[in-house]
Design an enzyme around this catalytic site. Structure first.
Site, mmCIF file in Angstrom:
data_model
loop_
_atom_site.group_PDB
_atom_site.id
_atom_site.type_symbol
_atom_site.label_atom_id
_atom_site.label_comp_id
_atom_site.label_asym_id
_atom_site.label_seq_id
_atom_site.Cartn_x
_atom_site.Cartn_y
_atom_site.Cartn_z
ATOM 1 C CB THR A 72 -0.946 -0.010 1.213
ATOM 2 O OG1 THR A 72 -1.902 -1.068 1.051
ATOM 3 C CG2 THR A 72 -1.688 1.313 1.346
ATOM 4 C CD GLN A 179 -1.591 -11.730 -4.898
ATOM 5 O OE1 GLN A 179 -1.106 -12.861 -4.934
ATOM 6 N NE2 GLN A 179 -2.218 -11.271 -3.829
ATOM 7 C CG HIS A 201 1.756 -9.846 3.766
ATOM 8 N ND1 HIS A 201 0.490 -10.385 3.681
ATOM 9 C CD2 HIS A 201 1.674 -8.599 3.246
ATOM 10 C CE1 HIS A 201 -0.326 -9.497 3.137
ATOM 11 N NE2 HIS A 201 0.369 -8.409 2.864
ATOM 12 C CB THR A 239 14.153 3.787 12.615
ATOM 13 O OG1 THR A 239 14.540 5.047 13.156
ATOM 14 C CG2 THR A 239 15.104 2.704 13.090
ATOM 15 C CB CYS A 327 -7.032 -4.863 0.810
ATOM 16 S SG CYS A 327 -5.408 -5.549 1.196
#
Length: 523
Positions: A72, A179, A201, A239, A327
């Protein structure tokens, strides 16, 4: 449970977890990669090694990989950053109606700032054809943003063919490859995209880490969207999370090592599942190109005619599947991707995205097919369009969608489903809920004031089916007197029906009124 939702997220590979753990330890792994002391340098070395691993999977150079928090953010940075740097707030962009929400919502926001966007409609196969992009190009087109592999259908877009032509025209190309990476071959030495988004992920890495490929030669320039510190070549401050980045790198290295073999195995399992479902069930529609190699290996999206989607999913508590993108699932709307392919709201709602992955087995595929076939057959017979002969009722144990207990008890243990043969003693009435596309048929075998037998058929959500079971149960117990005693309010109270399902109770009241008229209005 059988997990078939790999397109939503993948489990963390044990080797990835092992690579991450040392960087969560307090003795040597917690250093800030931006620090100049020994712990910082150690962390920075690990970050750069992971950057090289991600780059290797994509056929890029390490300096072209910018860390983000996920796809995103990568998509936002690519689109907003590219247009802002070029000072093209009023430019023209080409995208499609089937992009991920992080692309569509970004573009819709920018439209409020003056951006003009052409949203292409895919072919019925779910593919955006090159001719469509060419036809949409204008002199002020600054950017084309398309996904490589659709997250709901698995359809592969011809991005390689498009990117070369667009570069020659001076149009920036952004590819959402979330994907695609780790599932099909990605080689940015051959694909002249300027910007490309990936996420850990989706390929057995940790959540919360992604990357944006930003081409160096010719250089794609971006304005940062997060300021403070000038990290990541000034494009993304903050960071760096060493453990997540190391996990991402390890996941990419694993994916690169077994890309071909794993893809072939998963594709074979997907084809096995599709064959079983389509051979056992008529009118099962594939929402993707027919050719097996025109789809990413692990995604199978099917629409099941003659069943209501919510009830279908409720009857599959052992299967972790999706009806669309994770989502956008909070909206409970039929998939906008499938609607863009031309599917009706009803068919889009009665679709399952079955996505397979690294840990899917043939036994799981066979068990899933058996459960889906049983559920579809049962719901089709339960529908007023069914024969009413009935099929073996699937055993429903878990109320995973947390329906009210009185409603779930009846939905999960139907006793009055079916159809009575028409004769002089049988009264039949129907009512529908047009907004919810639900239909309820109720039949009574009447002798005098007694109701000797009841049957119902229903097409609708679990609450609609529970209403049918409750009415049949009450009428069989209380006789015709119940016709005037049961209202929508009574149904809502008895089955604990929520406001958003009130139409089911009203449909129940309507079918009772229709039966009451057939008795001459006497109760």
């Amino acid at each position: 449970m059988i997990y078939l939702d790999y397109a939503a997220t993948t489990p963390l590979d044990p080797q990835v977890r092992a690579a991450m753990l040392p960087w969560l330890e307090t003795d040597a792994g917690f250093g800030n990669p931006a620090s100049d002391h020994a712990l910082g340098r150690r962390a920075r070395k690990a970050v750069e090694a992971a950057r090289a691993q991600v780059a290797a999977l994509l056929g890029a150079s390490a300096e072209e990989i910018i860390w983000t928090s996920g796809a995103t953010e990568s998509n936002n940075l690519a689109i907003k950053g590219a247009l802002e740097f070029r000072g093209r707030a009023n430019a023209h962009v080409i995208s499609s109606r089937i992009e991920h929400k992080s692309v569509l919502d970004t573009l819709r926001y920018l439209e409020t700032q003056g951006l003009r966007v052409t949203y292409l409609t895919p072919a019925a196969s779910g593919v955006i054809e090159p001719e469509q992009v060419r036809a949409a190009l204008r002199p002020d087109t600054a950017l084309v943003s398309l996904m490589w592999v659709n997250n709901e259908t698995g359809a592969i877009n011809p991005v390689l063919e498009l990117a070369s032509e667009l570069r020659a025209r001076g149009v920036l190309v952004h590819i959402d490859a979330v994907q695609a990476a780790g599932k099909i071959a990605v080689d940015l030495a051959q694909l002249p995209a300027d910007l490309l988004s990936v996420s850990a992920h989706k390929l057995y890495g940790p959540k919360g880490i992604g990357a944006l490929f930003v081409r160096k030669r010719p250089r794609a320039r971006l304005s940062p969207q997060i300021h403070g510190g000038g990290h990541e070549q000034g494009m993304r401050s903050g960071t760096l999370a060493t453990h997540q980045i190391v996990g991402f790198g390890a996941a990419c290295a694993l994916a690169a090592a077994q890309l071909g073999e794993e893809g072939d195995r998963i594709r074979a399992l997907r084809e096995r599942l599709q064959r079983q479902l389509q051979s056992a069930l008529p009118e099962v529609l594939l929402n993707a190109p027919a050719a097996a190699d025109a789809r990413a290996p692990g995604i199978l999206n099917l629409s099941f005619t003659g069943v209501e989607g919510e009830s279908l999913r409720a009857m599959l508590p052992e299967l972790m599947v999706s009806s669309g993108s994770a989502c956008s699932s909070a909206t409970r709307e039929p998939s906008y991707v499938l609607r863009a392919l031309g599917r009706s709201d009803e068919l889009a709602g009665a679709s399952l995205r079955l996505s397979l992955g690294r840990y899917t087995t043939a036994g799981q595929v066979d068990a899933a097919a058996t459960q889906i076939i049983a559920a579809v057959q049962f719901l089709r017979e339960l529908s007023p369009q069914g024969s009413g002969a009935g099929t073996a009722e699937p055993l429903l144990k878990d109320n995973v969608y947390e329906y009210p207990a009185p409603a779930w008890q009846r939905f999960a243990h139907l006793k009055h489903d079916g159809r009575l043969p028409e004769d002089a003693e049988v009264l039949t009435a129907e009512a529908d809920s047009a907004a919810a596309r639900s239909l309820l048929r109720l039949q009574l075998r009447v002798h005098g004031r007694q109701v000797r037998e009841t049957r119902f058929q229903a097409y609708g959500c679990p609450i609609a089916i529970a209403v049918g079971e409750y009415l049949a149960e009450r009428l069989e117990a209380d006789g015709l007197d119940a016709l005037g005693a049961i209202s929508a309010a009574v149904l809502r109270d008895a089955l604990e029906i929520s406001e958003d399902k009130a139409h089911c109770a009203l449909m129940g009241e309507d079918v009772l009124r229709a039966l009451l008229q057939k008795t001459g209005g006497k109760t």
